[in-house]
Scaffold this motif. Structure first.
Motif, mmCIF file in Angstrom:
data_model
loop_
_atom_site.group_PDB
_atom_site.id
_atom_site.type_symbol
_atom_site.label_atom_id
_atom_site.label_comp_id
_atom_site.label_asym_id
_atom_site.label_seq_id
_atom_site.Cartn_x
_atom_site.Cartn_y
_atom_site.Cartn_z
ATOM 1 N N UNK A 9 0.838 -1.201 0.000
ATOM 2 C CA UNK A 9 0.000 0.000 0.000
ATOM 3 C C UNK A 9 0.872 1.250 0.000
ATOM 4 N N UNK A 10 1.906 1.262 0.823
ATOM 5 C CA UNK A 10 2.808 2.422 0.890
ATOM 6 C C UNK A 10 3.554 2.584 -0.430
ATOM 7 N N UNK A 11 3.993 1.480 -0.984
ATOM 8 C CA UNK A 11 4.664 1.505 -2.283
ATOM 9 C C UNK A 11 3.734 2.106 -3.346
ATOM 10 N N UNK A 12 2.493 1.665 -3.386
ATOM 11 C CA UNK A 12 1.503 2.195 -4.335
ATOM 12 C C UNK A 12 1.290 3.697 -4.115
ATOM 13 N N UNK A 13 1.193 4.097 -2.869
ATOM 14 C CA UNK A 13 0.988 5.512 -2.545
ATOM 15 C C UNK A 13 2.172 6.355 -3.009
ATOM 16 N N UNK A 14 3.376 5.920 -2.692
ATOM 17 C CA UNK A 14 4.563 6.678 -3.073
ATOM 18 C C UNK A 14 4.724 6.752 -4.589
ATOM 19 N N UNK A 15 4.260 5.737 -5.292
ATOM 20 C CA UNK A 15 4.402 5.702 -6.749
ATOM 21 C C UNK A 15 3.247 6.374 -7.486
ATOM 22 N N UNK A 16 2.392 7.103 -6.765
ATOM 23 C CA UNK A 16 1.390 7.904 -7.460
ATOM 24 C C UNK A 16 2.052 9.074 -8.180
ATOM 25 N N UNK A 44 -9.295 12.646 -9.034
ATOM 26 C CA UNK A 44 -8.253 11.637 -9.238
ATOM 27 C C UNK A 44 -7.882 10.989 -7.903
ATOM 28 N N UNK A 45 -7.830 11.786 -6.850
ATOM 29 C CA UNK A 45 -7.554 11.252 -5.512
ATOM 30 C C UNK A 45 -8.655 10.281 -5.110
ATOM 31 N N UNK A 46 -9.894 10.648 -5.318
ATOM 32 C CA UNK A 46 -11.028 9.770 -4.980
ATOM 33 C C UNK A 46 -10.884 8.443 -5.747
ATOM 34 N N UNK A 47 -10.533 8.513 -7.021
ATOM 35 C CA UNK A 47 -10.338 7.303 -7.818
ATOM 36 C C UNK A 47 -9.245 6.421 -7.252
ATOM 37 N N UNK A 48 -8.128 7.021 -6.848
ATOM 38 C CA UNK A 48 -7.027 6.238 -6.275
ATOM 39 C C UNK A 48 -7.455 5.594 -4.958
ATOM 40 N N UNK A 49 -8.187 6.328 -4.148
ATOM 41 C CA UNK A 49 -8.675 5.804 -2.866
ATOM 42 C C UNK A 49 -9.569 4.586 -3.103
ATOM 43 N N UNK A 50 -10.480 4.688 -4.046
ATOM 44 C CA UNK A 50 -11.413 3.593 -4.351
ATOM 45 C C UNK A 50 -10.657 2.372 -4.874
ATOM 46 N N UNK A 87 -7.701 1.459 -4.343
ATOM 47 C CA UNK A 87 -6.877 0.846 -3.300
ATOM 48 C C UNK A 87 -7.674 0.444 -2.064
ATOM 49 N N UNK A 88 -9.002 0.467 -2.176
ATOM 50 C CA UNK A 88 -9.904 -0.010 -1.121
ATOM 51 C C UNK A 88 -9.681 0.699 0.209
ATOM 52 N N UNK A 89 -9.458 2.009 0.136
ATOM 53 C CA UNK A 89 -9.292 2.818 1.344
ATOM 54 C C UNK A 89 -10.610 3.527 1.651
ATOM 55 N N UNK A 90 -10.853 3.856 2.908
ATOM 56 C CA UNK A 90 -12.099 4.558 3.242
ATOM 57 C C UNK A 90 -12.042 6.007 2.740
ATOM 58 N N UNK A 91 -13.011 6.426 1.917
ATOM 59 C CA UNK A 91 -12.957 7.763 1.325
ATOM 60 C C UNK A 91 -13.427 8.887 2.246
ATOM 61 N N UNK A 92 -14.147 8.564 3.269
ATOM 62 C CA UNK A 92 -14.683 9.606 4.136
ATOM 63 C C UNK A 92 -16.115 9.935 3.755
ATOM 64 N N UNK A 93 -16.738 10.756 4.569
ATOM 65 C CA UNK A 93 -18.157 11.071 4.412
ATOM 66 C C UNK A 93 -18.418 12.160 3.380
ATOM 67 N N UNK A 94 -17.551 13.149 3.300
ATOM 68 C CA UNK A 94 -17.823 14.304 2.445
ATOM 69 C C UNK A 94 -17.057 14.229 1.130
ATOM 70 N N UNK A 113 -9.944 9.702 6.487
ATOM 71 C CA UNK A 113 -9.770 8.268 6.760
ATOM 72 C C UNK A 113 -8.709 7.583 5.903
ATOM 73 N N UNK A 114 -8.595 7.928 4.628
ATOM 74 C CA UNK A 114 -7.581 7.304 3.767
ATOM 75 C C UNK A 114 -6.182 7.670 4.232
ATOM 76 N N UNK A 115 -5.995 8.917 4.682
ATOM 77 C CA UNK A 115 -4.682 9.317 5.206
ATOM 78 C C UNK A 115 -4.391 8.621 6.525
ATOM 79 N N UNK A 116 -5.427 8.422 7.344
ATOM 80 C CA UNK A 116 -5.232 7.704 8.606
ATOM 81 C C UNK A 116 -4.663 6.311 8.345
ATOM 82 N N UNK A 117 -5.194 5.608 7.348
ATOM 83 C CA UNK A 117 -4.714 4.259 7.034
ATOM 84 C C UNK A 117 -3.243 4.321 6.614
#
Length: 174
Positions: free
Chosen positions: A6-13, A37-43, A45-52, A109-113
């Motif tokens: 997950x960290x590798x994927x994040x750093x390679x964005x 684009x951030x929302x797409x990456x979050x989805x 990578x199965x990360x929680x996108x948050x409420x808003x 939430x995605x940053x928390x993970x």
């Protein structure tokens, strides 16, 4: 997906590769160019996108964390990862299994993970296994799975080979 993947994927964005291979030149780019684009990456990578709805501040905070983590990998990872996480306070909380876990509460939430994963990795002592390729025209993030933890290149067949070929040529030109 492994924890460090997950960290590798994040750093390679962000892709800083500019070398040519088989006649194809890599074009540097950034996946995180907009809140959408951030929302797409979050989805993906199965990360929680948050409420808003995500906004420019969410994108800026995400890119800032990514940049800080990448900078930490260029220096002393054991010391600099602390600086990279400085803007993300952590707490120890009970986990559902009855133990304790490191928890972040940024409101994103995605940053928390991501922060919790990096902090847990640093606490376990395996953060040093995440590296940026030593090739200055690459800098791709990779999980070093070598036995001694001294891997230097994202792919030996690509960046390692280019380095060794360049060194060989320089040695034989003089």
């Amino acid at each position: 997906m492994s924890v460090l993947q997950l960290i590798e994927e994040f750093l390679n964005t962000v892709d800083e590769r500019t070398f040519s291979r088989h006649g194809q030149t890599h074009v540097a780019g950034d996946e995180l160019t907009s809140p959408q684009a951030l929302r797409g990456w979050i989805v993906v990578n199965h990360l929680p996108p948050g409420e808003s709805e995500l906004g420019p501040d969410d994108l800026a905070a995400t890119v800032e964390l990514r940049s800080a983590l990448r900078r930490s990998l260029l220096g002393d990872p054991d010391a600099d990862v602390i600086l990279a996480l400085a803007g993300h306070p952590l707490r120890v909380e009970p986990d559902p299994a009855g133990g304790l876990r490191i928890a972040a509460h940024s409101g994103r939430p995605w940053l928390n993970v991501i922060v919790e994963t990096v902090a847990g990795s640093a606490a376990r002592g395996d953060w040093h296994r995440i590296k940026l390729c030593a090739a200055p025209d690459c800098r791709w993030a990779f999980h070093d799975t070598s036995r001694n933890g001294r891997g230097r290149w994202c792919e030996m067949e690509v960046c390692g080979n280019r380095h060794k070929t360049r060194t060989y040529r320089e040695r034989h030109q003089t």
